[in-house]
Design an enzyme around this catalytic site. Structure first.
Site, PDB file in Angstrom:
ATOM      1  N   VAL A  23      40.052  79.179  74.945  1.00 30.53           N
ATOM      2  CA  VAL A  23      39.318  77.927  74.713  1.00 30.53           C
ATOM      3  C   VAL A  23      39.503  77.521  73.247  1.00 30.53           C
ATOM      4  O   VAL A  23      39.364  78.353  72.347  1.00 30.53           O
ATOM      5  CB  VAL A  23      37.815  78.138  74.992  1.00 30.53           C
ATOM      6  CG1 VAL A  23      37.050  76.830  74.850  1.00 30.53           C
ATOM      7  CG2 VAL A  23      37.614  78.755  76.362  1.00 30.53           C
ATOM      8  N   GLY A  24      39.831  76.246  73.032  1.00 30.04           N
ATOM      9  CA  GLY A  24      39.993  75.759  71.658  1.00 30.04           C
ATOM     10  C   GLY A  24      41.403  75.891  71.134  1.00 30.04           C
ATOM     11  O   GLY A  24      41.683  75.480  70.005  1.00 30.04           O
ATOM     12  N   ASN A  25      42.301  76.480  71.935  1.00 32.40           N
ATOM     13  CA  ASN A  25      43.705  76.643  71.548  1.00 32.40           C
ATOM     14  C   ASN A  25      44.500  75.590  72.333  1.00 32.40           C
ATOM     15  O   ASN A  25      44.731  75.736  73.540  1.00 32.40           O
ATOM     16  CB  ASN A  25      44.130  78.073  71.896  1.00 32.40           C
ATOM     17  CG  ASN A  25      45.598  78.343  71.645  1.00 32.40           C
ATOM     18  OD1 ASN A  25      46.421  77.431  71.630  1.00 32.40           O
ATOM     19  ND2 ASN A  25      45.925  79.609  71.465  1.00 32.40           N
ATOM     20  N   ASN A 110      45.696  89.065  64.418  1.00 28.40           N
ATOM     21  CA  ASN A 110      44.345  89.291  64.944  1.00 28.40           C
ATOM     22  C   ASN A 110      44.067  90.762  65.235  1.00 28.40           C
ATOM     23  O   ASN A 110      43.028  91.094  65.804  1.00 28.40           O
ATOM     24  CB  ASN A 110      44.128  88.489  66.225  1.00 28.40           C
ATOM     25  CG  ASN A 110      44.382  87.022  66.027  1.00 28.40           C
ATOM     26  OD1 ASN A 110      45.276  86.453  66.654  1.00 28.40           O
ATOM     27  ND2 ASN A 110      43.639  86.410  65.126  1.00 28.40           N
ATOM     28  N   GLU A 174      37.993  88.237  63.824  1.00 25.62           N
ATOM     29  CA  GLU A 174      39.335  87.914  64.323  1.00 25.62           C
ATOM     30  C   GLU A 174      40.430  88.474  63.421  1.00 25.62           C
ATOM     31  O   GLU A 174      41.598  88.074  63.502  1.00 25.62           O
ATOM     32  CB  GLU A 174      39.480  86.394  64.470  1.00 25.62           C
ATOM     33  CG  GLU A 174      38.518  85.777  65.472  1.00 25.62           C
ATOM     34  CD  GLU A 174      38.955  85.913  66.934  1.00 25.62           C
ATOM     35  OE1 GLU A 174      40.137  85.738  67.238  1.00 25.62           O
ATOM     36  OE2 GLU A 174      38.074  86.192  67.784  1.00 25.62           O
ATOM     37  N   HIS A 249      41.829  79.516  64.329  1.00 26.65           N
ATOM     38  CA  HIS A 249      41.843  80.508  63.248  1.00 26.65           C
ATOM     39  C   HIS A 249      42.169  79.783  61.943  1.00 26.65           C
ATOM     40  O   HIS A 249      42.920  78.798  61.951  1.00 26.65           O
ATOM     41  CB  HIS A 249      42.923  81.577  63.486  1.00 26.65           C
ATOM     42  CG  HIS A 249      42.629  82.506  64.608  1.00 26.65           C
ATOM     43  ND1 HIS A 249      43.562  82.819  65.572  1.00 26.65           N
ATOM     44  CD2 HIS A 249      41.512  83.205  64.920  1.00 26.65           C
ATOM     45  CE1 HIS A 249      43.023  83.676  66.435  1.00 26.65           C
ATOM     46  NE2 HIS A 249      41.778  83.918  66.064  1.00 26.65           N
ATOM     47  N   CYS A 368      51.030  84.192  62.889  1.00 23.89           N
ATOM     48  CA  CYS A 368      50.175  84.846  63.901  1.00 23.89           C
ATOM     49  C   CYS A 368      50.783  86.171  64.352  1.00 23.89           C
ATOM     50  O   CYS A 368      50.067  87.085  64.748  1.00 23.89           O
ATOM     51  CB  CYS A 368      50.046  83.981  65.152  1.00 23.89           C
ATOM     52  SG  CYS A 368      49.277  82.395  64.874  1.00 23.89           S
TER      53      CYS A 368
HETATM   54  O1  SUG Z   1      43.919  84.039  70.457  1.00 22.87           O
HETATM   55  N1  SUG Z   1      46.606  82.725  72.303  1.00 22.87           N
HETATM   56  C1  SUG Z   1      46.120  83.368  71.085  1.00 22.87           C
HETATM   57  C2  SUG Z   1      46.884  82.860  69.891  1.00 22.87           C
HETATM   58  C3  SUG Z   1      46.532  83.650  68.639  1.00 22.87           C
HETATM   59  C4  SUG Z   1      47.139  83.051  67.414  1.00 22.87           C
HETATM   60  N2  SUG Z   1      46.841  83.864  66.295  1.00 22.87           N
HETATM   61  C5  SUG Z   1      46.588  83.417  65.047  1.00 22.87           C
HETATM   62  N3  SUG Z   1      46.338  82.162  64.819  1.00 22.87           N
HETATM   63  N4  SUG Z   1      46.535  84.282  64.110  1.00 22.87           N
HETATM   64  C6  SUG Z   1      44.612  83.131  70.914  1.00 22.87           C
HETATM   65  O2  SUG Z   1      44.161  82.021  71.225  1.00 22.87           O
HETATM   66  C7  SUG Z   1      46.740  82.430  74.703  1.00 22.87           C
HETATM   67  C8  SUG Z   1      46.867  83.320  75.916  1.00 22.87           C
HETATM   68  C9  SUG Z   1      47.023  82.569  77.210  1.00 22.87           C
HETATM   69  O3  SUG Z   1      46.383  81.533  77.404  1.00 22.87           O
HETATM   70  O4  SUG Z   1      47.818  83.043  78.063  1.00 22.87           O
HETATM   71  C10 SUG Z   1      46.247  83.169  73.483  1.00 22.87           C
HETATM   72  O5  SUG Z   1      45.541  84.160  73.631  1.00 22.87           O
END
Ligand code: SUG
Length: 449
Positions: A23-25, A110, A174, A249, A368
């Protein structure tokens, strides 16, 4: 003291898929349920590591976690042999099975927060695995992360490991994605900057739509655990609007290295106050490189992951930006990078682009994928003595052949219901621990435990 920053990148696991879990990504939501290529993803990540290793930059490798997470499915009531567990979960809880199959440990930023020995009162490197409670599929990573990191950073003379913080939103942590460090040289004492999105304090505003993942209370706890020298921790708030725009993040909108802080002006709640506080906490000058909204607007900054570039000290002096290939195709991002390189007032003299599209589609850019560890010569040698995780040409050749031998070309999220994916993945991981000289780090390798 002489020290280097070593980037430990998460190898993409064999179950890499687009599960629509975060959520939020925004990227992950946009690509939910699309076809993925675990093989291409792993090769792209490995190519990034090789590019840096070939430039003389110290580069480490972190193994993926064991997925599907059978132990988690068992804790949630599925029982029987592993094939039955996967089949039953696929039939009655496909979303849960997808979460238990995520290859999300690839985003090693993370995995943990690491404080270099120059910053800590006891002169040890302190390591705290992130508890990641904000998203279910990530909340199951900490035990695996701890097992890997204690194995790699094994020498107790140098490394101090802490347990992940208690798993709840009050102390939601995180890891390094919300942690930056400024210093004159990597081996000197630095300022550790903890960037949070939420707090129980009433004066801290929260985003309206998306979760703020890092809490102030977690950042303060990590700073205390790591025994950061007095006056050398700073706590700064992400702008709630940035989180609502998709910067889940802080490293989506800011990156630091030595005396440079590169950021978008919308990243922090108050960038002027942030610059003032940093300036007065540092006894060396800082290069603040700020992108304005007029140069690149917030949606484009998040879309291109410009600020998720790696900012890297080069062995011969100066710095380089390693940017996602998406920045090359964006007028504003490319122009901003050009302007930084042309500006003689900062140490950045070079930009390289890297294709990480498989990871980018899940919201994971170059920064990341890596966990930074500043290590002295003795600490680096200790890591090399206890495992084989520092990338060189022979290890690269072995890993490339290993990926080509074991990884599927394509998978759809529904394919995680196939029990043979579990068997393939475990065969691959078992072989990998041999390649990396890690001994047995996965529970399936010691079934009697
Ligand atoms: O936690 N995506 C990760 C991406 C993490 C990026 N890390 C940093 N910004 N440091 C997250 O949102 C998506 C997995 C999925 O939907 O299949 C995911 O977990």
């Amino acid at each position: 003291m002489k020290a280097w920053e070593v980037n430990f990148d998460g190898l993409v696991g064999p179950t890499h898929n687009y599960g629509g879990l975060s959520v939020g990504n925004i990227a992950a939501a946009a690509n939910a349920m699309a076809e993925s290529s675990p093989r291409e993803a792993a090769l792209q990540g490995l190519a990034k590591m090789k590019l840096l290793a070939d430039m003389g930059i110290k580069q480490g490798v972190l193994p993926p976690q064991d997925r599907p997470a059978i132990a988690t499915l068992k804790k949630l009531g599925f029982h029987g042999d592993e094939t039955s567990i996967v089949r039953h979960a696929a039939a009655v809880a496909p979303g849960l099975l997808r979460a238990c199959c995520s290859a999300s440990s690839m985003w090693a930023a993370n995995a943990a927060t690491i404080s270099p020995s120059a910053d800590t009162e006891d002169g040890k490197v302190h390591i705290t695995p992130a508890n990641l409670p904000s998203q279910f599929h990530r909340s199951i990573e900490p035990p695996g992360t701890a097992a890997t990191l204690t194995r790699i950073f094994r020498d107790e003379r140098y490394f101090r490991h802490h347990d992940p913080l208690p798993s709840n939103l009050y102390c939601a942590d995180e890891g390094a994605a919300n942690h930056m460090r400024l210093c004159a040289h990597h081996g000197d004492a630095g300022l550790e900057i903890f960037v949070f999105g939420r707090s129980t304090h009433s004066e801290v505003p929260r985003p309206a739509n998306f979760p703020a993942r890092q809490s102030l209370e977690a950042s303060e706890a990590v700073s205390r655990l790591h025994r950061i020298r007095p006056g050398k921790s700073l706590f700064i708030q992400q702008h709630p609007d940035a989180i609502d725009a998709g910067a889940f993040h802080n490293d989506v909108l800011a990156v630091s290295n030595c005396d440079v802080l590169l950021y978008h002006e919308a990243a922090f709640r108050d960038w002027r106050e942030m610059e003032e506080n940093i300036t007065s906490a540092c006894n060396f000058p800082i290069h603040f490189i700020r992108a304005t909204e007029a140069e690149i607007d917030l949606p484009e900054a998040i879309n291109t992951y410009l600020f998720n570039s790696q900012l890297i000290s080069l062995p011969d002096g100066g710095m380089m930006i390693l940017a996602p290939a998406e920045c090359q195709e964006s007028g504003p991002a490319a122009a901003f990078l050009k302007r930084i390189v042309a500006d003689v007032d900062n140490p950045v003299g070079r930009v390289e682009y890297v294709n990480l599209r498989q990871s980018m589609r899940n919201g994971g850019g170059p920064a990341c994928l890596r966990l930074r560890a500043v290590l002295t010569e003795a600490q680096f040698e200790a890591v090399q003595l206890t495992s084989r995780v520092i990338l060189d040409q022979p290890l690269y050749d072995l890993l490339k052949a290993w990926i080509e031998r074991h990884y599927r070309e394509r998978i759809l999220p529904g394919d995680v219901a196939d029990p043979s994916l579990l068997r393939e993945s475990r065969t691959a991981l078992d072989e990998l621990t041999g390649i990396l000289s890690l001994g047995h780090i996965y529970d399936f390798q010691t079934p009697w435990c």
